[in-house]
Scaffold this active site. Structure first.
Site, PDB file in Angstrom:
ATOM      1  N   SER A 153       0.853  -1.185   0.000  1.00  0.00           N
ATOM      2  CA  SER A 153       0.000   0.000   0.000  1.00  0.00           C
ATOM      3  C   SER A 153       0.893   1.240   0.000  1.00  0.00           C
ATOM      4  O   SER A 153       1.945   1.244  -0.644  1.00  0.00           O
ATOM      5  CB  SER A 153      -0.941  -0.034   1.207  1.00  0.00           C
ATOM      6  N   SER A 154       0.535   2.267   0.733  1.00  0.00           N
ATOM      7  CA  SER A 154       1.321   3.504   0.725  1.00  0.00           C
ATOM      8  C   SER A 154       0.954   4.361   1.927  1.00  0.00           C
ATOM      9  O   SER A 154      -0.189   4.348   2.396  1.00  0.00           O
ATOM     10  CB  SER A 154       1.030   4.291  -0.561  1.00  0.00           C
ATOM     11  N   TYR A 167      -4.630   8.158  -6.691  1.00  0.00           N
ATOM     12  CA  TYR A 167      -3.689   7.172  -6.148  1.00  0.00           C
ATOM     13  C   TYR A 167      -3.879   6.973  -4.637  1.00  0.00           C
ATOM     14  O   TYR A 167      -4.053   5.834  -4.184  1.00  0.00           O
ATOM     15  CB  TYR A 167      -2.259   7.575  -6.482  1.00  0.00           C
ATOM     16  N   LYS A 171      -5.165   3.538  -2.487  1.00  0.00           N
ATOM     17  CA  LYS A 171      -4.441   2.902  -1.394  1.00  0.00           C
ATOM     18  C   LYS A 171      -5.263   2.889  -0.104  1.00  0.00           C
ATOM     19  O   LYS A 171      -5.133   1.973   0.715  1.00  0.00           O
ATOM     20  CB  LYS A 171      -3.095   3.600  -1.181  1.00  0.00           C
TER      21      LYS A 171
END
Length: 280
Positions: A153-154, A167, A171
């Site tokens: 993920s981020s 984006y 995530k």
């Protein structure tokens, strides 16, 4: 000390792992570390040449044990590719223990005023839909092995960001997918976790050569800009730092950890909003 080091180097010995997005960046680093630590690995990616180069690095990292590796080219957005990744892995190795869903895409011009539906769909289809259905393909085999899933993920899922909105949205969806699947698949003894890294300079952040202006300038200077937001050392994280976290979650040392989104970000999430220049 030597005994502990030996155990660490065999952290994944005997496990069969799939790593998507393994032809460059984090995926390649994950596959190489898995190779070093005793796993058999299926590497998946869209670019055949880069995928073969990554495969070669894995064989080298294993000490030349080519039989422990398989390359499957294809785009995870394609259902037939997702199916082939799992089927070819089980056909070659007889089982599946770990799925690392790393493949992802980003676009610095996917904000509310700049996004096209095509770009929005590409991000959501790759980062969310493909991950969901790749897991679906793997579940019967992971249930048999009591295996586990790690999704890359981020930290952007935790921080408001502009103008690249799609984006971090994707995530954030991934993070909640992790929590839901941990509950859903727990009775099957399948663990589900994520790692949430801060910025790591990889191909996902590349900008097309024709892109100019502030977006290009931002990406060229992003390491220094992001590093200043990291409380821990004022530096960007390395691929190895993220890969170590993935290796731990994949291993039996994490046997009672599930539903976690592990931040590997040097404290970046504590520093709040990230503004990216709006492309002209």
């Amino acid at each position: 000390m030597a005994s502990r080091r030996s155990q660490h180097n065999e952290q994944l010995k005997g496990k069969v792992c799939v790593v998507t997005g393994a032809s460059s960046g984090l995926g390649e680093s994950i596959a190489i570390m898995f190779a070093q630590r005793g796993a058999s690995v299926t590497l998946c990616g869209r670019n055949e040449d880069r995928l073969q180069a990554s495969l070669t690095l894995c064989v080298q990292a294993s000490g030349g044990q080519a039989g422990r590796f398989l390359a499957v080219s294809g785009d995870v957005v394609d259902p037939s590719a997702r199916k082939a990744i799992v089927e070819k892995t089980v056909e070659k190795f007889g089982r599946l223990d770990v799925l690392v869903a790393n493949a992802g895409v980003a676009d610095p011009q996917c904000g509310i005023l700049t996004a096209s539906e095509e770009t929005f769909d590409k991000i959501m289809n790759t980062n969310v839909k493909a991950v969901f259905f790749q897991i679906q393909e793997a579940v019967p085999h992971l249930e048999a092995s009591k295996g586990n899933i790690i999704v890359v993920s981020s930290v952007s899922s935790k921080i408001a960001s502009t103008p690249n909105i799609a984006y971090p949205m994707s995530k954030a969806a991934v993070d909640h997918m992790i929590r839901c699947l941990a509950v859903d698949l727990g009775p099957k003894e399948i663990r589900v976790n994520a790692v949430n890294p801060s910025y790591v300079p990889t191909r996902i952040h590349r900008v097309p050569s024709e892109t100019a202006g502030e977006a290009q300038e931002f990406l060229l200077n992003i390491e220094a800009m992001v590093a200043a937001k990291h409380p821990l050392g004022n530096r960007c994280i390395s691929k190895d730092a993220v890969t170590e976290a993935v290796s731990f979650l994949a291993s039996d040392a994490a046997r009672f950890i599930t539903g976690q989104c592990l931040l590997v970000d040097g404290g970046r999430h504590l520093m709040g909003f990230l503004h990216r220049p709006v492309p002209k």
